[in-house]
Design a protein around this motif. Sequence first.
Motif, PDB file in Angstrom:
ATOM      1  N   ASP A 153       0.841  -1.199   0.000  1.00 46.47           N
ATOM      2  CA  ASP A 153       0.000   0.000   0.000  1.00 46.47           C
ATOM      3  C   ASP A 153       0.875   1.248   0.000  1.00 46.47           C
ATOM      4  O   ASP A 153       0.647   2.191  -0.765  1.00 46.47           O
ATOM      5  CB  ASP A 153      -0.919  -0.037   1.224  1.00 46.47           C
ATOM      6  CG  ASP A 153      -1.938   1.089   1.236  1.00 46.47           C
ATOM      7  OD1 ASP A 153      -2.539   1.357   0.179  1.00 46.47           O
ATOM      8  OD2 ASP A 153      -2.138   1.681   2.317  1.00 46.47           O
ATOM      9  N   ASN A 154       1.909   1.256   0.830  1.00 47.46           N
ATOM     10  CA  ASN A 154       2.806   2.400   0.911  1.00 47.46           C
ATOM     11  C   ASN A 154       3.558   2.612  -0.394  1.00 47.46           C
ATOM     12  O   ASN A 154       3.766   3.746  -0.827  1.00 47.46           O
ATOM     13  CB  ASN A 154       3.788   2.222   2.077  1.00 47.46           C
ATOM     14  CG  ASN A 154       4.706   3.404   2.213  1.00 47.46           C
ATOM     15  OD1 ASN A 154       5.821   3.403   1.690  1.00 47.46           O
ATOM     16  ND2 ASN A 154       4.236   4.437   2.908  1.00 47.46           N
ATOM     17  N   TRP A 163       1.247   4.169  -2.893  1.00 46.33           N
ATOM     18  CA  TRP A 163       1.035   5.560  -2.491  1.00 46.33           C
ATOM     19  C   TRP A 163       2.226   6.424  -2.934  1.00 46.33           C
ATOM     20  O   TRP A 163       2.050   7.490  -3.507  1.00 46.33           O
ATOM     21  CB  TRP A 163       0.843   5.639  -0.964  1.00 46.33           C
ATOM     22  CG  TRP A 163       0.875   7.037  -0.429  1.00 46.33           C
ATOM     23  CD1 TRP A 163      -0.138   7.953  -0.491  1.00 46.33           C
ATOM     24  CD2 TRP A 163       1.973   7.684   0.218  1.00 46.33           C
ATOM     25  NE1 TRP A 163       0.268   9.127   0.084  1.00 46.33           N
ATOM     26  CE2 TRP A 163       1.564   8.991   0.534  1.00 46.33           C
ATOM     27  CE3 TRP A 163       3.259   7.278   0.567  1.00 46.33           C
ATOM     28  CZ2 TRP A 163       2.396   9.895   1.175  1.00 46.33           C
ATOM     29  CZ3 TRP A 163       4.080   8.187   1.209  1.00 46.33           C
ATOM     30  CH2 TRP A 163       3.643   9.474   1.506  1.00 46.33           C
ATOM     31  N   ARG A 164       3.455   5.948  -2.673  1.00 44.48           N
ATOM     32  CA  ARG A 164       4.640   6.727  -3.041  1.00 44.48           C
ATOM     33  C   ARG A 164       4.746   6.911  -4.544  1.00 44.48           C
ATOM     34  O   ARG A 164       5.045   8.004  -5.036  1.00 44.48           O
ATOM     35  CB  ARG A 164       5.915   6.076  -2.505  1.00 44.48           C
ATOM     36  CG  ARG A 164       6.039   6.198  -1.000  1.00 44.48           C
ATOM     37  CD  ARG A 164       7.354   5.663  -0.477  1.00 44.48           C
ATOM     38  NE  ARG A 164       7.595   4.317  -0.987  1.00 44.48           N
ATOM     39  CZ  ARG A 164       8.788   3.755  -1.097  1.00 44.48           C
ATOM     40  NH1 ARG A 164       9.858   4.392  -0.728  1.00 44.48           N
ATOM     41  NH2 ARG A 164       8.921   2.533  -1.560  1.00 44.48           N
ATOM     42  N   GLU A 197       2.146   9.405  -5.719  1.00 50.86           N
ATOM     43  CA  GLU A 197       2.574  10.771  -5.392  1.00 50.86           C
ATOM     44  C   GLU A 197       3.636  11.255  -6.384  1.00 50.86           C
ATOM     45  O   GLU A 197       3.580  12.392  -6.851  1.00 50.86           O
ATOM     46  CB  GLU A 197       3.142  10.831  -3.973  1.00 50.86           C
ATOM     47  CG  GLU A 197       2.105  10.682  -2.889  1.00 50.86           C
ATOM     48  CD  GLU A 197       1.209  11.900  -2.757  1.00 50.86           C
ATOM     49  OE1 GLU A 197       1.733  13.033  -2.734  1.00 50.86           O
ATOM     50  OE2 GLU A 197      -0.019  11.706  -2.683  1.00 50.86           O
ATOM     51  N   ARG A 218      -4.983  11.317  -4.585  1.00 52.27           N
ATOM     52  CA  ARG A 218      -5.387  10.320  -3.604  1.00 52.27           C
ATOM     53  C   ARG A 218      -6.697   9.631  -3.991  1.00 52.27           C
ATOM     54  O   ARG A 218      -6.796   8.401  -3.952  1.00 52.27           O
ATOM     55  CB  ARG A 218      -5.530  10.967  -2.220  1.00 52.27           C
ATOM     56  CG  ARG A 218      -6.006   9.996  -1.163  1.00 52.27           C
ATOM     57  CD  ARG A 218      -6.318  10.729   0.160  1.00 52.27           C
ATOM     58  NE  ARG A 218      -6.879   9.812   1.121  1.00 52.27           N
ATOM     59  CZ  ARG A 218      -8.172   9.492   1.173  1.00 52.27           C
ATOM     60  NH1 ARG A 218      -9.022  10.009   0.322  1.00 52.27           N
ATOM     61  NH2 ARG A 218      -8.595   8.641   2.086  1.00 52.27           N
ATOM     62  N   ARG A 241      -6.175   7.148  -6.711  1.00 48.20           N
ATOM     63  CA  ARG A 241      -5.440   5.974  -6.214  1.00 48.20           C
ATOM     64  C   ARG A 241      -6.371   5.055  -5.433  1.00 48.20           C
ATOM     65  O   ARG A 241      -6.360   3.835  -5.620  1.00 48.20           O
ATOM     66  CB  ARG A 241      -4.272   6.431  -5.334  1.00 48.20           C
ATOM     67  CG  ARG A 241      -3.504   5.297  -4.682  1.00 48.20           C
ATOM     68  CD  ARG A 241      -2.286   5.787  -3.914  1.00 48.20           C
ATOM     69  NE  ARG A 241      -2.484   6.969  -3.107  1.00 48.20           N
ATOM     70  CZ  ARG A 241      -2.924   6.950  -1.836  1.00 48.20           C
ATOM     71  NH1 ARG A 241      -3.195   5.816  -1.241  1.00 48.20           N
ATOM     72  NH2 ARG A 241      -3.065   8.078  -1.166  1.00 48.20           N
ATOM     73  N   ARG A 292      -7.588   1.263  -6.301  1.00 47.91           N
ATOM     74  CA  ARG A 292      -7.414   0.172  -5.333  1.00 47.91           C
ATOM     75  C   ARG A 292      -8.729  -0.573  -5.141  1.00 47.91           C
ATOM     76  O   ARG A 292      -8.763  -1.810  -5.130  1.00 47.91           O
ATOM     77  CB  ARG A 292      -6.923   0.697  -3.984  1.00 47.91           C
ATOM     78  CG  ARG A 292      -6.777  -0.428  -2.951  1.00 47.91           C
ATOM     79  CD  ARG A 292      -6.307   0.031  -1.595  1.00 47.91           C
ATOM     80  NE  ARG A 292      -6.989   1.175  -1.047  1.00 47.91           N
ATOM     81  CZ  ARG A 292      -8.168   1.123  -0.421  1.00 47.91           C
ATOM     82  NH1 ARG A 292      -8.811  -0.010  -0.297  1.00 47.91           N
ATOM     83  NH2 ARG A 292      -8.702   2.215   0.075  1.00 47.91           N
ATOM     84  N   SER A 334      -6.498  -0.342   4.062  1.00 50.97           N
ATOM     85  CA  SER A 334      -5.394   0.608   4.017  1.00 50.97           C
ATOM     86  C   SER A 334      -5.756   1.823   4.846  1.00 50.97           C
ATOM     87  O   SER A 334      -6.901   1.995   5.251  1.00 50.97           O
ATOM     88  CB  SER A 334      -5.092   1.020   2.570  1.00 50.97           C
ATOM     89  OG  SER A 334      -5.917   2.082   2.170  1.00 50.97           O
ATOM     90  N   ASP A 365      -6.175   4.646   3.815  1.00 52.71           N
ATOM     91  CA  ASP A 365      -6.962   5.608   3.025  1.00 52.71           C
ATOM     92  C   ASP A 365      -8.415   5.683   3.466  1.00 52.71           C
ATOM     93  O   ASP A 365      -9.110   6.599   3.117  1.00 52.71           O
ATOM     94  CB  ASP A 365      -6.938   5.226   1.548  1.00 52.71           C
ATOM     95  CG  ASP A 365      -5.590   5.500   0.941  1.00 52.71           C
ATOM     96  OD1 ASP A 365      -5.218   4.733   0.040  1.00 52.71           O
ATOM     97  OD2 ASP A 365      -4.921   6.453   1.330  1.00 52.71           O
TER      98      ASP A 365
END
Length: 159
Positions: free
Chosen positions: A121-122, A125-126, A129, A135, A138, A142, A156, A158
């Motif tokens: 998940d991280n 996200w990175r 970005e 967001r 994304r 997901r 997550s 989020d």
Amino acid sequence: MFERVLSFLRDLPAGSGSRASADDPRVAASALLYHVMNADGVRQDVEWERFKAVLARSYSIGGAEVEALAAAGERADNEAIDLYAFTSVLKRHLDAEGRKAFIGLMWEIVYADGELHELEDNTVWRVAELIGVERHDRVKARRQAAAHAPGARGTSSDE
């Protein structure tokens, strides 16, 4: 939208050198997909097969070509210091819709094993970005990937 990103990925230049490099958009995409597959530290066969299937479908290639692109992505990821080398290449070559669709491909790899790990998940996200995916886009990608992954588990930050 998914067909648009597949069409885009098929049309990416293959690079000018004989040896694939991280500056090659196809290798950059492969490296990022490989990276998210390994983010949780465990590479399962189902994830590896999904990774190769995404490459094959995205680039309309098979056999030795898929194996070579997968190996080039693995090698590039293993040699990379950070994700920027790959994300900067994709950001230059993808429009906004293509970048959103690429995040969808990453989620497809994440959910190949039916689980969402916090490190995966991280990583998504990175990457999102770095390539300029909002967001909400994304999270939407997901959710779509999770909905198509039978038995998917995990949450997550989020939500």
